[in-house]
Design a protein around this motif. Structure first.
Motif, short mmCIF file in Angstrom:
data_model
loop_
_atom_site.label_atom_id
_atom_site.label_comp_id
_atom_site.label_asym_id
_atom_site.label_seq_id
_atom_site.Cartn_x
_atom_site.Cartn_y
_atom_site.Cartn_z
N ALA A 191 0.76 -1.21 -0.14
CA ALA A 191 -0.09 -0.10 0.18
C ALA A 191 0.91 1.20 0.01
CB ALA A 191 -0.93 -0.05 1.14
N ALA A 192 2.08 1.20 -0.19
CA ALA A 192 3.10 2.36 -0.37
C ALA A 192 3.43 2.94 0.79
CB ALA A 192 2.60 3.34 -1.44
N SER A 193 3.25 2.18 2.15
CA SER A 193 3.69 2.61 3.23
C SER A 193 4.83 1.80 3.79
CB SER A 193 2.36 2.31 4.30
OG SER A 193 1.22 3.21 3.95
N ILE A 194 5.40 2.45 4.86
CA ILE A 194 6.75 1.98 5.35
C ILE A 194 6.49 1.48 6.88
CG2 ILE A 194 9.16 2.18 6.14
CD1 ILE A 194 9.07 4.57 3.83
N PRO A 195 6.57 0.40 7.49
CA PRO A 195 6.47 0.12 8.70
C PRO A 195 7.51 0.55 9.61
CG PRO A 195 7.02 -1.99 7.39
CD PRO A 195 6.89 -0.99 6.47
N ALA A 196 7.36 1.13 10.87
CA ALA A 196 8.58 1.61 11.65
C ALA A 196 8.33 1.45 12.82
CB ALA A 196 8.65 3.09 11.17
N ILE A 197 9.21 1.62 13.81
CA ILE A 197 9.26 1.62 15.24
C ILE A 197 9.88 2.87 15.90
CG2 ILE A 197 11.32 0.44 15.54
CD1 ILE A 197 7.95 -0.33 17.57
N VAL A 198 9.01 3.33 16.83
CA VAL A 198 9.85 4.39 17.79
C VAL A 198 9.86 3.64 19.09
CG1 VAL A 198 9.68 6.64 18.46
CG2 VAL A 198 8.15 5.99 16.40
N TYR A 199 11.24 4.07 19.69
CA TYR A 199 11.45 3.38 20.93
C TYR A 199 12.31 4.60 21.84
CZ TYR A 199 16.23 2.51 19.09
OH TYR A 199 17.37 2.73 18.43
N GLY A 200 12.43 4.06 23.09
CA GLY A 200 13.40 4.61 23.80
C GLY A 200 12.66 5.75 24.87
N GLY A 201 13.55 6.44 25.73
CA GLY A 201 12.71 7.28 26.52
C GLY A 201 12.02 6.57 27.64
N ASN A 202 10.98 7.20 28.02
CA ASN A 202 10.23 6.43 29.14
C ASN A 202 8.82 5.73 28.68
OD1 ASN A 202 11.98 7.41 31.36
ND2 ASN A 202 11.10 9.51 31.18
N ALA A 203 8.87 5.76 27.43
CA ALA A 203 7.81 5.43 26.72
C ALA A 203 7.98 3.98 26.16
CB ALA A 203 7.05 6.25 25.66
N GLU A 204 6.77 3.11 25.83
CA GLU A 204 6.87 1.83 25.40
C GLU A 204 7.14 2.17 23.84
OE1 GLU A 204 6.57 -1.42 26.50
OE2 GLU A 204 6.61 -0.45 28.52
N PRO A 205 7.83 1.16 23.20
CA PRO A 205 7.99 0.94 21.89
C PRO A 205 6.53 1.38 21.00
CG PRO A 205 9.36 -0.49 22.77
CD PRO A 205 8.45 -0.16 23.73
N THR A 206 6.60 2.12 19.98
CA THR A 206 5.33 2.38 19.28
C THR A 206 5.79 2.14 17.93
OG1 THR A 206 4.88 4.22 20.83
CG2 THR A 206 3.69 4.33 18.99
N PRO A 207 4.78 1.06 17.23
CA PRO A 207 4.77 0.82 15.97
C PRO A 207 3.89 1.85 15.16
CG PRO A 207 3.21 -0.76 17.14
CD PRO A 207 3.85 0.15 18.26
N ILE A 208 4.48 2.24 14.00
CA ILE A 208 4.06 3.37 13.33
C ILE A 208 4.04 2.90 11.75
CG2 ILE A 208 4.44 5.09 15.03
CD1 ILE A 208 6.73 6.06 13.09
N GLN A 209 3.43 3.74 11.04
CA GLN A 209 3.63 3.71 9.52
C GLN A 209 3.77 5.02 8.77
OE1 GLN A 209 -0.49 1.55 9.32
NE2 GLN A 209 -0.60 3.28 7.61
#
Length: 206
Positions: free
Chosen positions: A25-43
Motif C-alpha cells: 500500500a506504499a507505506s513503510i512500517p517503522a518503530i519508535v523506541y526509547g525514553g520513558n515510553a513503550e515502543p510504538t509501531p507506526i507507518q
C-alpha cells in the motif's frame, strides 16, 4: 538546528504479514523506541520518506515525528532497504530527551579544497579518510554537519580528528580513548608517492 517534520500514523497490527500489506500500500512500517515510553509501531508514506531520505539531514538531524498529531523528537537509528528495488523496508527511530546527551554520526563537509595549495597542485592527491564522525552533545547542539576548512592544506599535511573545529557543546568521544584514536581525516600526498605505495602493496599481495 533546523526543524524537519515527518508525518506518521500509529498502527495496531504487527508481524511480517501486516508489514507486507503496508508495503504493497506504499507505506513503510517503522518503530519508535526509547525514553520513558513503550515502543510504538507506526507507518509512514513511502513516497514522502523516499524524498526526505535523499537529504543529508534525514540521517543526522533531530526529526520532529508527527504521529497522529502528537510530535516527538527522534533520531533515525536504522533503515532497512530492499536489496535491489528502490524500496525502504523498515525504519527505527529513537526518542530524544532534550536534557540528555546523545551520540550521533554527523557528516563532514570539506571546504576550500580546490583553492588550497595542495588542491591547486596537479601532482598532489588529497584523500578524505573519513566522511562522517560520531559526536556527543545535547540535542539542541547537534549540528547537521561539521565543516572542515582545507584552505591552508599543503602537500604532506595530515588533518586529524583533534584538529576539527567543533561547534559549542559538541565533543568527539573517540578522542577520550587515547592518542591512537586521533585518526587522520584528510591527507595530502604526492601522487607519485601514492602510486609507489600501490605498487608495493600489489607486489606484496603477489
Amino acid at each position: 538546528m533546523s526543524e524537519h517534520t515527518i508525518q506518521a500514523t500509529s498502527r495496531n497490527v504487527e508481524g511480517k504479514g501486516a508489514s507486507r500489506r503496508l508495503r504493497r500500500a506504499a507505506s513503510i512500517p517503522a518503530i519508535v523506541y526509547g525514553g520513558n515510553a513503550e515502543p510504538t509501531p507506526i507507518q509512514l508514506d513511502h513516497e514522502k520518506v523516499w524524498l526526505a531520505q535523499q537529504n543529508e539531514w534525514f540521517y543526522s538531524s533531530i526529526l520532529s515525528l508527527d504521529i497522529d498529531g502528537k510530535v516527538e523528537s527522534v533520531l533515525l537509528r536504522d533503515m532497512q532497504r530492499h536489496p535491489f528495488k528502490q524500496i525502504i523496508m523498515h525504519l527505527d527511530f529513537q526518542r530524544v530527551n532534550a536534557n540528555e546527551t546523545l551520540r550521533a554520526k554527523v557528516p563532514l563537509h570539506f571546504l576550500n579544497e580546490d583553492a588550497s595549495p595542495a588542491g591547486k597542485a596537479a601532482e598532489v592527491v588529497v584523500t578524505h579518510e573519513l566522511n562522517e564522525v560520531e559526536v556527543s552533545c545535547l540535542p539542541k547542539d547537534l549540528p547537521e554537519f561539521i565543516e572542515v576548512d582545507l584552505s591552508s592544506l599543503t602537500v604532506g599535511d595530515v588533518i586529524h580528528l583533534s584538529q576539527i573545529k567543533l561547534p559549542n557543546g559538541v565533543e568527539i568521544p573517540e578522542l577520550k580513548l587515547g592518542k591512537e584514536h586521533d585518526v587522520a581525516v584528510v591527507a595530502a600526498k604526492h601522487g607519485r608517492v601514492e602510486a609507489a605505495a600501490s605498487d608495493e602493496d600489489g607486489a606484496a599481495a603477489e
